[in-house]
Design an enzyme around this catalytic site. Sequence first.
Site, PDB file in Angstrom:
ATOM      1  N   ASP A 234      -8.776   1.525 -10.259  1.00  9.15           N
ATOM      2  CA  ASP A 234      -7.567   0.771 -10.574  1.00  9.15           C
ATOM      3  C   ASP A 234      -6.715   0.604  -9.326  1.00  9.15           C
ATOM      4  O   ASP A 234      -6.596   1.523  -8.507  1.00  9.15           O
ATOM      5  CB  ASP A 234      -6.780   1.564 -11.631  1.00  9.15           C
ATOM      6  CG  ASP A 234      -5.518   0.851 -12.092  1.00  9.15           C
ATOM      7  OD1 ASP A 234      -5.642  -0.124 -12.851  1.00  9.15           O
ATOM      8  OD2 ASP A 234      -4.405   1.264 -11.685  1.00  9.15           O
TER       9      ASP A 234
ATOM     10  N   GLU B 117     -10.620  -2.734  -8.337  1.00  6.98           N
ATOM     11  CA  GLU B 117      -9.716  -3.779  -8.790  1.00  6.98           C
ATOM     12  C   GLU B 117      -8.877  -4.260  -7.614  1.00  6.98           C
ATOM     13  O   GLU B 117      -7.913  -3.613  -7.204  1.00  6.98           O
ATOM     14  CB  GLU B 117      -8.792  -3.273  -9.904  1.00  6.98           C
ATOM     15  CG  GLU B 117      -8.020  -4.413 -10.538  1.00  6.98           C
ATOM     16  CD  GLU B 117      -6.559  -4.106 -10.834  1.00  6.98           C
ATOM     17  OE1 GLU B 117      -5.923  -4.952 -11.478  1.00  6.98           O
ATOM     18  OE2 GLU B 117      -6.035  -3.072 -10.396  1.00  6.98           O
TER      19      GLU B 117
ATOM     20  N   GLN C 257       0.790  -1.228   0.000  1.00  4.32           N
ATOM     21  CA  GLN C 257       0.000   0.000   0.000  1.00  4.32           C
ATOM     22  C   GLN C 257       0.826   1.284   0.000  1.00  4.32           C
ATOM     23  O   GLN C 257       0.309   2.343  -0.332  1.00  4.32           O
ATOM     24  CB  GLN C 257      -0.976  -0.020   1.184  1.00  4.32           C
ATOM     25  CG  GLN C 257      -1.934  -1.217   1.046  1.00  4.32           C
ATOM     26  CD  GLN C 257      -3.124  -1.167   1.965  1.00  4.32           C
ATOM     27  OE1 GLN C 257      -3.004  -0.701   3.101  1.00  4.32           O
ATOM     28  NE2 GLN C 257      -4.262  -1.661   1.499  1.00  4.32           N
TER      29      GLN C 257
ATOM     30  N   ARG D 147     -19.451  -8.363 -16.579  1.00  6.86           N
ATOM     31  CA  ARG D 147     -18.737  -7.497 -17.526  1.00  6.86           C
ATOM     32  C   ARG D 147     -18.153  -8.386 -18.615  1.00  6.86           C
ATOM     33  O   ARG D 147     -17.580  -9.437 -18.317  1.00  6.86           O
ATOM     34  CB  ARG D 147     -17.598  -6.772 -16.805  1.00  6.86           C
ATOM     35  CG  ARG D 147     -16.743  -5.909 -17.757  1.00  6.86           C
ATOM     36  CD  ARG D 147     -15.600  -5.221 -17.027  1.00  6.86           C
ATOM     37  NE  ARG D 147     -14.625  -6.176 -16.545  1.00  6.86           N
ATOM     38  CZ  ARG D 147     -13.640  -5.887 -15.685  1.00  6.86           C
ATOM     39  NH1 ARG D 147     -13.520  -4.670 -15.196  1.00  6.86           N
ATOM     40  NH2 ARG D 147     -12.805  -6.822 -15.289  1.00  6.86           N
TER      41      ARG D 147
HETATM   42  C1  QV4 Z   1       9.369  -1.225 -15.090  1.00  5.61           C
HETATM   43  C2  QV4 Z   1       9.784  -2.494 -14.367  1.00  5.61           C
HETATM   44  C3  QV4 Z   1       9.555  -2.378 -12.867  1.00  5.61           C
HETATM   45  C4  QV4 Z   1      10.320  -1.179 -12.340  1.00  5.61           C
HETATM   46  C5  QV4 Z   1       9.955   0.078 -13.137  1.00  5.61           C
HETATM   47  C6  QV4 Z   1      10.883   1.183 -12.682  1.00  5.61           C
HETATM   48  O1  QV4 Z   1       9.025  -3.603 -14.871  1.00  5.61           O
HETATM   49  O2  QV4 Z   1       9.962  -3.536 -12.190  1.00  5.61           O
HETATM   50  O3  QV4 Z   1       9.962  -0.967 -10.980  1.00  5.61           O
HETATM   51  O4  QV4 Z   1      10.081  -0.116 -14.566  1.00  5.61           O
HETATM   52  O5  QV4 Z   1      10.691   2.336 -13.413  1.00  5.61           O
HETATM   53  C7  QV4 Z   1       4.622  -0.451 -17.378  1.00  5.61           C
HETATM   54  C8  QV4 Z   1       5.645  -1.475 -17.835  1.00  5.61           C
HETATM   55  C9  QV4 Z   1       6.544  -1.889 -16.661  1.00  5.61           C
HETATM   56  C10 QV4 Z   1       7.225  -0.650 -16.082  1.00  5.61           C
HETATM   57  C11 QV4 Z   1       6.136   0.331 -15.667  1.00  5.61           C
HETATM   58  C12 QV4 Z   1       6.722   1.636 -15.136  1.00  5.61           C
HETATM   59  O6  QV4 Z   1       4.980  -2.606 -18.349  1.00  5.61           O
HETATM   60  O7  QV4 Z   1       7.513  -2.808 -17.110  1.00  5.61           O
HETATM   61  O8  QV4 Z   1       7.957  -1.034 -14.918  1.00  5.61           O
HETATM   62  O9  QV4 Z   1       5.293   0.659 -16.793  1.00  5.61           O
HETATM   63  O10 QV4 Z   1       7.369   2.315 -16.151  1.00  5.61           O
HETATM   64  C13 QV4 Z   1      -0.503  -1.480 -16.564  1.00  5.61           C
HETATM   65  C14 QV4 Z   1       0.391  -2.557 -17.167  1.00  5.61           C
HETATM   66  C15 QV4 Z   1       1.812  -2.470 -16.668  1.00  5.61           C
HETATM   67  C16 QV4 Z   1       2.347  -1.070 -16.883  1.00  5.61           C
HETATM   68  C17 QV4 Z   1       1.444  -0.147 -16.082  1.00  5.61           C
HETATM   69  C18 QV4 Z   1       1.864   1.313 -16.152  1.00  5.61           C
HETATM   70  O11 QV4 Z   1      -0.139  -3.818 -16.844  1.00  5.61           O
HETATM   71  O12 QV4 Z   1       2.612  -3.380 -17.413  1.00  5.61           O
HETATM   72  O13 QV4 Z   1       3.694  -1.000 -16.436  1.00  5.61           O
HETATM   73  O14 QV4 Z   1       0.121  -0.207 -16.624  1.00  5.61           O
HETATM   74  O15 QV4 Z   1       1.926   1.738 -17.458  1.00  5.61           O
HETATM   75  C19 QV4 Z   1      -0.915  -6.101  -9.748  1.00  5.61           C
HETATM   76  C20 QV4 Z   1      -1.760  -5.003  -9.132  1.00  5.61           C
HETATM   77  C21 QV4 Z   1      -2.892  -4.592 -10.034  1.00  5.61           C
HETATM   78  C22 QV4 Z   1      -2.402  -4.306 -11.447  1.00  5.61           C
HETATM   79  C23 QV4 Z   1      -1.634  -5.516 -11.962  1.00  5.61           C
HETATM   80  C24 QV4 Z   1      -1.065  -5.278 -13.337  1.00  5.61           C
HETATM   81  O16 QV4 Z   1      -2.266  -5.408  -7.876  1.00  5.61           O
HETATM   82  O17 QV4 Z   1      -3.508  -3.444  -9.494  1.00  5.61           O
HETATM   83  O18 QV4 Z   1      -0.563  -5.809 -11.079  1.00  5.61           O
HETATM   84  N1  QV4 Z   1      -3.504  -3.946 -12.346  1.00  5.61           N
HETATM   85  C25 QV4 Z   1      -3.835  -2.552 -12.672  1.00  5.61           C
HETATM   86  C26 QV4 Z   1      -4.261  -2.382 -14.108  1.00  5.61           C
HETATM   87  C27 QV4 Z   1      -3.068  -2.540 -15.015  1.00  5.61           C
HETATM   88  C28 QV4 Z   1      -2.099  -1.411 -14.750  1.00  5.61           C
HETATM   89  C29 QV4 Z   1      -1.996  -1.040 -13.344  1.00  5.61           C
HETATM   90  C30 QV4 Z   1      -2.782  -1.598 -12.368  1.00  5.61           C
HETATM   91  C31 QV4 Z   1      -1.170   0.121 -13.022  1.00  5.61           C
HETATM   92  O19 QV4 Z   1      -5.290  -3.251 -14.421  1.00  5.61           O
HETATM   93  O20 QV4 Z   1      -3.427  -2.582 -16.364  1.00  5.61           O
HETATM   94  O21 QV4 Z   1      -0.779  -1.804 -15.221  1.00  5.61           O
HETATM   95  O22 QV4 Z   1      -2.023   1.260 -13.199  1.00  5.61           O
HETATM   96  O23 QV4 Z   1      -1.593  -7.311  -9.716  1.00  5.61           O
END
Ligand code: QV4
Length: 474
Positions: free
Chosen positions: A188, A225, A149, A323
């Site tokens: 989200d 979510e 969190q 959904r």
């Molecule tokens: C990268 C590295 C990290 C590092 C970071 C440092 O992977 O390890 O810490 O750089 O700068 C994108 C890239 C990801 C990158 C990140 C930050 O894919 O590689 O990190 O950007 O630059 C979506 C995508 C992610 C994307 C993110 C932000 O799925 O790939 O990350 O958007 O653009 C958990 C959570 C849940 C989450 C789920 C994915 O509990 O809440 O993971 N689901 C929601 C959404 C999802 C979204 C997010 C949350 C974030 O449904 O679509 O992630 O808003 O289970």
Amino acid sequence: QHNPHWWGNRNTIVHLFEWKWSDIAQECESFLGPRGFAGVQVSPVNENIISAGRPWWERYQPISYKLTTRSGNEEEFGDMVRRCNDVGVRIYVDVLLNHMSGDFDGVAVGTAGTEAEPRKKSFPGVPYTAQDFHPTCEITDWNDRFQVQQCELVGLKDLDQSSDWVRSKLIEFLDHLIELGVAGFRVDAAKHMASEDLEYIYSSLSNLNIDHGFPHNSRPFIFQEVIDHGHETVSRDEYKDLGAVTEFRFSEEIGNAFRGNNALKWLQSWGTGWGFLPSGQALTFVDNHDNQRDAGAVLSYKSPRQYKMATAFHLAYPYGISRVMSSFAFDDHDTPPPQDAQERIISPEFDEDGACVNGWICEHRWRQIYAMVGFKNAVRDTEITGWWDNGDNQIAFCRGNKGFLAINNNLYDLSQDLNTCLPAGTYCDVISGSLIDGSCTGKSVTVNENGFGYIHIGSDDFDGVLALHVDAKV
Ligand code: QV4
């Protein structure tokens, strides 16, 4: 805040993932309204960072609360909400309350032209400065509440929702959307925020806008979510009383069952019997935009036959706030939505059957799926009765005396007289065809005075489902 404010007998939200506002407005009027869909979940509406190649996930990295993204601007958004509400289709916005963008070298420019320096936690478009965020740390232990969190989910700058300033900016953003006529929000990454902070924010929101047809004192629908596979430190139970919660176990278990890893006969006790949330608190789905990209049990458009069976069961069985996913074609996690050479998202195009052709999958336009939305509308307020199974992967059940569903996921035929519970007459199977000008283009089933009809689903039939209901009587 569990009431989705659906119109009449409608049900089912469709997630029009990455669609443009003008296309959604058109879709509400020409397809969703006439087909009885209840609402649309839209992609994030506020300004985001621009990432190289324009992956879909750049929209999960906010820069400000200006309503300009690749889906359109505020005027187009407002026009969409009004036009959808006018035809009884509600709009739910995917909102990012947990974080802003991740690191970016130098000054980032967002989709509305606003500058920010994410590395310094400086977002002048809001404005937020470093003091509005939790200190930077990484989530390494997903069972450590503090990390989940208060650290950064994949490096996304983590807002401190206990601060008055942050709360006030988030509430202002959500109230602006309510003013524009939305019916609620997908929150989200809710699990990454303390439920007490969310409770404060939700309860501070305005009532829905009566000028958009909502009754006085209507509270915004909230679905959060929270991914909880069971036994998690931060659990779905902390959020379920504040609003609905995404029931990921539903998605995983339905995928397992229809992939053949679990016999369909066990679905007789589907719902709370499987440890899922109470029906009115569960937002249910076969796949979502994240888990359709992961390998594993979850089904997606890439396994169409099983996906259609699972969706038919999802919409026929009386459990959850449903959904359906509407995707674009992807090869890998980062595939952008269909776009032109200038990186503008393109509009879906349709063939003569109404199916999407240019990179959009539009599951919601597959007959087998929209017909089940019609089924669910037709059987509203009935109970499940007359469960039948063959002890394995053939099942059937009635919804009162209004609808009947049969599924064959065995490698041999289902050929059997079954009780459909329907009044005598001939019914059109809305999966293999449609009722057009009083005649059925697919299979039809004649039901006798006792409610029985001969049901046939061959193991090599195009679809493994058969669905009858009172609104499709020949
Ligand atoms: C990268 C590295 C990290 C590092 C970071 C440092 O992977 O390890 O810490 O750089 O700068 C994108 C890239 C990801 C990158 C990140 C930050 O894919 O590689 O990190 O950007 O630059 C979506 C995508 C992610 C994307 C993110 C932000 O799925 O790939 O990350 O958007 O653009 C958990 C959570 C849940 C989450 C789920 C994915 O509990 O809440 O993971 N689901 C929601 C959404 C999802 C979204 C997010 C949350 C974030 O449904 O679509 O992630 O808003 O289970």
